[in-house]
Design an enzyme around this catalytic site. Structure first.
Site, mmCIF file in Angstrom:
data_model
loop_
_atom_site.group_PDB
_atom_site.id
_atom_site.type_symbol
_atom_site.label_atom_id
_atom_site.label_comp_id
_atom_site.label_asym_id
_atom_site.label_seq_id
_atom_site.Cartn_x
_atom_site.Cartn_y
_atom_site.Cartn_z
ATOM 1 N N GLY A 103 8.890 50.704 20.267
ATOM 2 C CA GLY A 103 8.773 49.681 21.238
ATOM 3 C C GLY A 103 9.826 49.851 22.772
ATOM 4 N N CYS A 104 10.077 48.367 23.640
ATOM 5 C CA CYS A 104 10.592 48.395 24.606
ATOM 6 C C CYS A 104 12.299 48.928 24.663
ATOM 7 C CB CYS A 104 10.212 47.536 25.379
ATOM 8 S SG CYS A 104 11.163 47.389 26.508
#
Length: 105
Positions: A103-104
């Site tokens: 993800g981020c």
């Protein structure tokens, strides 16, 4: 599958250059990975971030979000990008031997 030769050790890399098995990571592997990420020398500041990332991953099983990384290390995003031009996920996590963030980061 790509490989990275570090002395007598041959480590497997995924298509993005991350370690297939984060358990084979050593400081020498980190130095070799750094050379693939436009980091010519790992300084004390680099090692502070690398050790933080490894400790965090060992404790929580994921890489920290950038905001947490900045808060815990005292480095702002600008500093992280100075140390790791490819950024906190692609650069710092890769050199630290962590699996590719999903993800981020």
């Amino acid at each position: 599958m790509a490989q990275l030769v570090v002395g007598d050790l041959v480590v497997e890399l995924d298509e993005d250059g991350f370690l297939e098995d984060h358990k084979v990571w050593t400081e020498d592997v980190a130095k070799a990975l750094a050379s693939t990420e436009e980091v010519s020398e790992l300084t004390e500041e680099h090692w502070k971030m690398i050790n933080y990332l490894r400790d965090y991953y060992d404790q929580f099983g994921v890489a920290p979000m950038v905001r947490k990384m900045c808060k815990d290390t005292g480095y702002d995003q600008k500093k992280i990008y100075e140390l790791f031009p490819a950024g906190p996920g692609k650069g710092a996590c890769k050199i630290a031997g962590l699996p590719k963030p999903t993800g981020c980061v």
